[in-house]
Design a protein around this motif. Structure first.
Motif, PDB file in Angstrom:
ATOM      1  N   GLN A  45      75.380  84.933  41.738  1.00  0.00           N
ATOM      2  CA  GLN A  45      75.171  85.936  42.781  1.00  0.00           C
ATOM      3  C   GLN A  45      76.097  85.911  43.826  1.00  0.00           C
ATOM      4  N   VAL A  88      79.443  87.377  43.403  1.00  0.00           N
ATOM      5  CA  VAL A  88      79.549  88.800  43.483  1.00  0.00           C
ATOM      6  C   VAL A  88      79.490  89.103  45.131  1.00  0.00           C
ATOM      7  N   ASP A  89      78.639  88.537  45.714  1.00  0.00           N
ATOM      8  CA  ASP A  89      78.556  88.710  47.100  1.00  0.00           C
ATOM      9  C   ASP A  89      79.895  88.619  47.783  1.00  0.00           C
ATOM     10  N   ARG A  98      82.259  91.258  46.969  1.00  0.00           N
ATOM     11  CA  ARG A  98      81.920  92.782  47.425  1.00  0.00           C
ATOM     12  C   ARG A  98      82.068  92.689  49.024  1.00  0.00           C
ATOM     13  N   LEU A 137      82.618  97.079  44.207  1.00  0.00           N
ATOM     14  CA  LEU A 137      82.420  96.500  42.372  1.00  0.00           C
ATOM     15  C   LEU A 137      81.170  97.606  42.001  1.00  0.00           C
ATOM     16  N   ALA A 167      78.375  98.522  39.202  1.00  0.00           N
ATOM     17  CA  ALA A 167      77.009  97.672  38.445  1.00  0.00           C
ATOM     18  C   ALA A 167      77.544  97.023  37.364  1.00  0.00           C
ATOM     19  N   GLU A 171      80.659  96.035  36.725  1.00  0.00           N
ATOM     20  CA  GLU A 171      81.466  94.958  37.082  1.00  0.00           C
ATOM     21  C   GLU A 171      80.734  93.492  37.746  1.00  0.00           C
ATOM     22  N   GLN A 172      79.789  94.117  38.384  1.00  0.00           N
ATOM     23  CA  GLN A 172      78.968  92.816  38.932  1.00  0.00           C
ATOM     24  C   GLN A 172      78.443  92.189  37.909  1.00  0.00           C
ATOM     25  N   ASN A 173      77.900  92.824  36.843  1.00  0.00           N
ATOM     26  CA  ASN A 173      77.167  92.426  35.923  1.00  0.00           C
ATOM     27  C   ASN A 173      78.015  91.282  35.044  1.00  0.00           C
ATOM     28  N   LEU A 218      78.379  88.219  36.873  1.00  0.00           N
ATOM     29  CA  LEU A 218      77.181  87.388  36.710  1.00  0.00           C
ATOM     30  C   LEU A 218      76.946  86.845  35.488  1.00  0.00           C
ATOM     31  N   ILE A 257      88.263  94.098  39.245  1.00  0.00           N
ATOM     32  CA  ILE A 257      88.138  92.526  39.396  1.00  0.00           C
ATOM     33  C   ILE A 257      89.200  92.015  39.845  1.00  0.00           C
TER      34      ILE A 257
END
Lengths: 247, 247
Positions: B7, B10-11, B14, B19, B21, B23-25, B28, B124
DNA sequence: CGACTCATTGAGCGAAGTCAACGTCCGTGG
DNA sequence: CCACGGACGTTGACTTCGCTCAATGAGTCG
């Protein structure tokens, strides 16, 4: 040297990143615009927003910051064949100022076009990223130089670095000459010292038979000794890698 | 602060790059490995090759070069929430050395995995590139600081910069305190001055009522005056941008 | 209680900056 | 064609910021 295509951009990226024929072609198809700047002039003023990156065809440009007192510090140099300001593609708010050391020819390539081709070809995106990181490695070495080397070694280190970069550009003569032209004030702005003190260091290197600076350029008489004095190791320039064949 | 997922990565991205959802996934799902390092220890030795990048969960790490004389120069700092060595993904030969200032927890993420996800998601890749360029902007400012500011202003500038970065990390208290812990030798290696002289500059800032350094961290008593002394403008940190919503 | 690391302070020195003058080259205009 | 002005380079004299060397204090760990 006059360019009527983006070929220098392809050559630059292929120096460190393999590109397929298709990828090379995509880069060659990017629209560009050629421009010429007179020497000792600011190309992009402080605070100015840019929407394009520059590829230096010939000449020298420097990126700089300025203190309130008016003192300038040049934080990066770009010579023939190098890409300046590629990093502003992803951070356009970082509008750095640029100064043309000598009469300089550049190709302007729009950020939007660079983004488009990077999004389409992951390998090109990676090549752009890699070029920026290579510039970062140079900056890192400049921090060390400015912070830790005595003035004479600062100058020696810069001359060694430029020798390697001009060699890469095919502009290093067999006698150690390369056509880097800059006023002593400009060089002092690179090294973070006074032009007066720089003058003394130039004399020192000349008297020791290591290197000579003239209006036409630089001659390095004794590269080995100069590199030893500067503790220069060209590895950080990332110029000698053979890009793996990829097409 | 203990992390059991990616996480923070991602933070971090961002902060400057939108990004989706998906891409964030994808980020993760990247495998990672948590590690803890003791303070005042080298995390990665000089010349060591790395196959992973680090995300700092807590603590401070610094990237450094070393002269033959043994003098070190720290060229970049990374505090909680920041990505260190992301640039080595595209230039693995640039094996920089890392030093943990204080006890530090990191997440190791393999270069190969980062490359894979960057190739798959252009957005990304751009976020990674952008994070590196933001680090470059900081380096650029450090060149100016080391080259042009007097010692007291160098220290003031560093304290201002760290204030902003700790604020971003959510670690700035209302009274101006933030938990940056380093020995005076380590700070001197950042600023490119002697620890002895640094000590005098610390005293000067304390006596002028601007800032206090202690074992626990830093307290800035008068941020405005400190920023004025340092000619500090946080724009180069690129922390205040609101990433456009993108999912 | 030592042994160690880190912080603090003083005294003296040296590298680089500041100030000032002068030389050289080159373009420009009378 | 020469006189003038401006930009750049060169050199000397003096000053100063930051470094070196050295000693001592303060906290911490075994």
């Amino acid at each position: 040297m006059i360019s009527n295509s983006n070929q220098p951009l392809v050559d630059r990226l292929r120096l460190r990143s393999p590109l397929t024929a298709e990828e090379q072609n995509a880069l060659l198809c990017l629209p560009f615009e050629e421009a010429t700047v007179r020497g000792n002039r600011d190309l992009v003023a402080l605070g100015e927003q840019t929407e394009a990156s520059y590829l230096v065809v010939s000449g020298v440009i420097g990126r700089f910051s300025q203190m309130r007192s008016g003192v300038r510090q040049i934080v990066a140099l770009h010579i023939a064949g190098e890409m300046a300001d590629l990093c502003s593609v992803v951070l356009p708010k970082t509008s750095w100022a640029f100064h043309a050391f000598a009469p300089t020819t550049i190709l302007r390539i729009a950020h939007s076009d660079l983004i488009t081709v990077a999004d389409q070809y992951p390998n090109i995106a990676q090549a752009f990223w890699r070029d920026c990181v290579a510039d970062m490695a140079v900056m890192s070495e400049w921090i060390v130089s400015v912070a830790r080397r005595p003035a004479e070694a600062k100058l020696a280190h810069l001359l060694c670095e430029l020798r390697c970069r001009y060699k890469q550009a095919g502009l290093l003569a067999v006698d150690g000459f390369y056509p880097f032209t800059a006023t002593q004030v400009q060089i002092a702005e690179v090294l973070g010292i006074t032009a007066i003190h720089l003058n003394r260091m130039i004399r020192s290197l000349r008297e020791r038979g290591l290197a000579t600076l003239s209006k036409a350029g630089v001659v390095i008489h004794d590269y080995q000794s100069l590199a030893r004095l500067a503790e220069f190791d060209p590895a950080y320039l990332h110029l000698d890698e053979q890009p793996a064949a990829a097409s």
